[in-house]
Design an enzyme around this catalytic site. Structure first.
Site, short mmCIF file in Angstrom:
data_model
loop_
_atom_site.label_atom_id
_atom_site.label_comp_id
_atom_site.label_asym_id
_atom_site.label_seq_id
_atom_site.Cartn_x
_atom_site.Cartn_y
_atom_site.Cartn_z
N CYS A 284 0.74 -1.31 -0.09
CA CYS A 284 -0.09 -0.41 0.07
C CYS A 284 0.89 1.11 0.17
O CYS A 284 0.33 2.79 -0.59
CB CYS A 284 -1.22 -0.47 1.15
SG CYS A 284 -1.87 -1.26 1.06
C1 BEZ Z 1 0.63 -4.43 2.24
O1 BEZ Z 1 -0.13 -3.21 1.92
O2 BEZ Z 1 1.59 -4.84 2.11
C2 BEZ Z 1 -0.38 -5.40 2.37
C3 BEZ Z 1 -1.41 -5.05 3.09
C4 BEZ Z 1 -2.09 -6.35 3.55
C5 BEZ Z 1 -1.55 -7.92 3.14
C6 BEZ Z 1 -1.04 -8.31 2.65
C7 BEZ Z 1 -0.50 -7.11 1.80
#
Ligand code: BEZ
Length: 210
Positions: free
Chosen positions: A45
């Site tokens: 994210c």
């Molecule tokens: C991420 O943004 O890295 C992420 C968020 C939730 C689950 C897996 C990855």
């Protein structure tokens, strides 16, 4: 209830990092992109939000307002934004909705319980100036989205809203387009006096209209 193409994008009021918004009012006459990310302070994210901030001028050029969302509250988003600016090189320059009560994510069916029962999936909705949903994509949490593809689809949507054409596989702005199948040759002569190439009766190609 799932949101389908052509549905009116549900309206809502929500707290964001740039103050409270009423979604439809905030959109005004613009196009909109509403996208969710599963959780604050997560790596994928962080890269997504940094990238969207970097290409925001591309959305502006196309008269598109961008808004992010996660189920974390706005004060968490605010703290996270400092990390995004530091690590991705661009401050977040669009609002992020705080949705701890899952009101907006519920309205937009962004929580898929068989994937995760509390976090949102990576949803993207493109909304037209008529407030109708023009595109909906869902990515898994582990895969960062391709926001250049979102821009590409917006180019196609904006072109095909103006001209009776469709865009072929992997089309990019400026490349040849296809005459829509609902347009007869007779009507095409009026709409596209410059002519076109008939590959098959149902596959008629012409340069992208200006
Ligand atoms: C991420 O943004 O890295 C992420 C968020 C939730 C689950 C897996 C990855």
């Amino acid at each position: 209830m799932a949101i389908r193409l052509g549905d009116t994008a549900p309206d809502f009021s929500a707290e964001t990092t740039q103050g409270k918004i009423n979604f439809h009012e905030w959109l005004g006459d613009s196009w909109g992109v509403l996208f969710s990310h599963p959780k604050d302070f997560t790596p994928v994210c962080t890269t997504e939000l940094g990238y969207v901030a970097k290409i925001k001028p591309e959305f502006d050029k196309r008269n598109v307002k961008v808004v992010g969302l996660s189920v974390d509250p706005v004060d968490s988003h605010n703290k996270w934004e400092a990390d995004i600016a530091e690590t991705q090189g661009t401050p977040v320059n669009f609002p992020m909705i705080g949705d701890p009560e899952r009101k907006v994510s519920g309205l937009y069916d962004m929580i898929h319980p068989n994937a995760n029962d509390t976090l949102t999936v990576r949803s993207v909705f493109v909304i037209g100036p008529d407030k109708k949903v023009k595109l909906s994509i869902t990515y898994p949490a582990s895969t960062g989205r391709n926001f250049d593809e979102i821009l590409r689809v917006i180019d196609s949507l904006q072109l095909t809203a103006k001209h009776k054409v469709a865009t072929p596989a992997n089309w990019k702005n400026g490349q040849d387009v296809i005459i829509g199948s609902a347009v007869s040759d007779e009507d095409a002569k009026i709409l596209f006096p410059q002519g076109w190439k008939t590959v098959k009766s149902y596959l008629r190609i012409l340069p992208q209209p200006k």
